[in-house]
Design a protein around this motif. Structure first.
Motif, short mmCIF file in Angstrom:
data_model
loop_
_atom_site.label_atom_id
_atom_site.label_comp_id
_atom_site.label_asym_id
_atom_site.label_seq_id
_atom_site.Cartn_x
_atom_site.Cartn_y
_atom_site.Cartn_z
N ALA A 418 0.48 -1.31 0.09
CA ALA A 418 -0.22 -0.12 0.07
C ALA A 418 0.96 1.30 -0.03
CB ALA A 418 -0.91 -0.16 1.08
N SER A 419 0.12 2.60 -0.60
CA SER A 419 0.56 3.52 0.13
C SER A 419 1.16 4.24 1.26
CB SER A 419 0.21 4.74 -1.39
OG SER A 419 -1.25 4.95 -0.66
N GLN A 420 2.18 4.94 1.35
CA GLN A 420 2.39 5.41 2.97
C GLN A 420 1.07 6.15 3.24
OE1 GLN A 420 5.94 8.78 3.05
NE2 GLN A 420 5.19 8.19 5.46
N ASP A 421 0.79 6.68 2.46
CA ASP A 421 -1.04 7.64 2.96
C ASP A 421 -1.79 6.61 3.35
OD1 ASP A 421 0.18 10.35 1.87
OD2 ASP A 421 -0.59 10.27 0.05
N THR A 422 -1.77 5.23 2.76
CA THR A 422 -2.30 4.20 3.26
C THR A 422 -2.03 3.76 4.75
OG1 THR A 422 -3.69 3.95 0.90
CG2 THR A 422 -3.83 2.40 2.28
N ALA A 423 -0.73 3.19 4.40
CA ALA A 423 -0.55 1.87 5.92
C ALA A 423 -0.08 2.84 7.36
CB ALA A 423 1.28 1.82 5.46
#
Length: 520
Positions: A418-423
């Motif tokens: 996942a992207s950092q914005d999701t993680a």
């Protein structure tokens, strides 16, 4: 016999006969070319109609999405308690003033009863929208409106877009006199624009496109392009002399222009940026323009080679800077975690120690996300969720104290990234649920599950903690704050939080090869 008679003819007659015989096949070719041109015009017209339909669909989607967002924002501002009729009407009037002319709004209780509505709103009751849709769009054919319903904060807010408003939004800016717009959903339909000069069905182009996430469809009909008079004129006019001049010109062009250009084109087609500047072939042509074109190609490829080298150098420099920034942030987070740990050891009292431990768990969650993001930076694959959640679970067990240190944590994680914005919000959500489970019933344990969804690049995060369903947990001092935090994290993930007894679940976007992840 025929040769002797032909020899006695004048030169003008000879040229006329020769050109007539030579250009007869060209006349047939001109006829076929004209028919092909008419077909091309029709295809061009179809492409233009598709672009108009796409533009109308885009403007409808943009308007309905903006209205749905404004409705959700208004419902959040009103809170969970139904407002008074006067306050409700003022809020809806303010909302209507910011929308396209003609849009009407109504506010309803969860059972469908109306609280208030703006002037002209037709529906007295509405039904709950289907779960998982967000903003539900529907056609009300009897009232001649498109209805949008949003459920938020135990309130239902609905918008009605009448036919005239939809027509102003969706009507193409060009060619309005020959287009018909139809909005339909199942058996219900709403005609937005209709013109009397539309031709028969056989001469009409029809294009349909989905609207509102596929809940509705917009159909656009337009007249096909007929064969123009100039196209017929090109077939019928006597153009023998023009064609003869064209033939002579073609011979000259083939020897002096086309052949050198073909050689230059072959050299350009075989060119690779790794070869450096373009090496132009030897051109045997008196045309200075073609020689200048070859030199321009060589100059352009030389500049392109230098530009590619500059880009590669800049990319390498940017990568080094990015890695340095991530390394410094990771070190700073480690320093913060160590300072919190030192202060926690010197804290007096169980409450202060627990507060330090809660802070450290959140800092550790952020550090774990950043460390995994830095590890995947070179491949640009996103954050490995399996490694992230595994390390996060180990940290949670390591920072737990007392009875919570023996709380069982079970992981069922599929391979995904996942992207950092999701993680980041996922890591905080797991930390919040784990901490509340430790406070309420650590013996009940915690199960963290990540499973694939049928949608492409979507996954479901499930947190199973039986202790959260216990009545003692609901009366815990930190439960209200826990509720606010997880709702805020759900909004950050842009997905509804599914809640049952002891189970919380939320959909998240993932990146990478989702098909491979599902097979795993």
């Amino acid at each position: 016999m025929i040769g002797s008679r032909f020899a006695r003819l004048s030169t003008g007659i000879k040229m006329l006969i020769i050109l007539s015989m030579a250009l007869l096949p060209l006349g047939l070719i001109a006829l076929l070319a004209s028919l092909e041109s008419a077909n091309t015009n029709r295809l061009t017209r179809e492409a233009a109609v598709r672009m108009m339909a796409a533009d109308s669909t885009r403007r409808l989607d943009a308007t309905t999405s903006a209205i749905a967002r404004d409705m959700s924002a208004l419902a959040v501002q009103m809170g969970t308690e139904p407002p008074s009729a006067s306050a409700c009407r003022r809020s809806l009037d303010i909302l209507a003033a910011t929308q396209p002319p003609g849009v009407r709004f109504g506010l309803f209780l969860p059972d469908g009863r109306q609280i208030c509505a703006t002037s002209g709103f037709s529906a007295a009751r509405i039904a709950q929208p289907s779960p998982g849709i967000g903003a539900e769009a529907a056609l009300v054919q009897e009232a001649g409106v498109m209805q949008i319903v949003v459920a938020q904060n135990n309130l239902l807010i609905a918008a009605e877009l009448p036919r005239a408003t939809l027509a102003r939004i969706a009507q193409p800016p060009i060619d309005q006199a020959s287009t018909t717009l139809l909005l339909w959903q199942g058996d219900a339909s709403l005609r937005l624009a209709s013109h009397n000069d539309t031709q028969s069905i056989s001469d009409t182009i029809k294009v349909a496109a989905p609207v509102a996430g596929g809940q509705l469809a917009l159909e656009l009909r337009a007249n096909a392009a007929p064969m123009r008079a100039i196209e017929l004129l090109m077939v019928l006019l006597p153009v023998l002399m023009w064609l003869a001049a064209g033939l002579i010109g073609w011979l000259v062009m083939d020897r002096l222009v086309l052949r050198p250009l073909r050689r230059l084109q072959q050299a350009v087609s075989n060119y690779s940026i790794a070869d450096g500047p373009l090496k132009t072939p030897a051109l045997t042509t008196p045309s200075q323009e073609i020689r200048s074109l070859a030199e321009a190609f060589a100059d352009a490829t030389a500049r392109q080679s230098r530009h590619e080298a500059d880009l590669a150098e800049g990319l390498a420099r940017q990568t080094r800077l990015t890695r340095e920034v991530h390394h410094r942030v990771k070190n700073n987070l480690q320093v913060v975690s160590s300072l919190i740990n030192l202060h926690a050891r010197g804290a007096r009292g169980a409450e202060a120690s627990e507060a330090y431990a809660a802070i450290q768990r959140r800092v550790d969650a952020l550090a774990v996300v950043h460390r995994n993001h830095f590890a995947e930076l070179e491949e640009n694959r996103g954050v490995d969720l399996r490694a992230l959640i595994g390390e996060l679970a180990s940290n949670l067990r390591g920072t737990a104290t007392g009875e919570a240190s023996s709380m069982p944590v079970r992981l069922e994680i599929m391979p995904a990234a996942a992207s950092q914005d999701t993680a980041v919000p996922v890591a905080f959500l797991i930390t919040e649920v784990a901490e509340m489970a430790m406070n309420c019933d650590p013996k009940g344990g915690l199960t963290i599950r990540l499973s694939p969804l049928p949608q492409i690049n979507r996954a479901l995060v499930e947190l199973l903690a039986p202790g959260l369903a216990d009545e003692k947990c609901r009366h815990h001092a930190a439960f209200a704050r826990f509720e606010r935090v997880i709702e805020g994290l759900a909004r950050q993930l842009r997905a509804p939080l599914q809640r049952e007894d002891g189970r919380l679940a939320i959909e998240i976007p993932i990146v990478g090869d989702s098909d491979a992840a599902r097979e795993s």
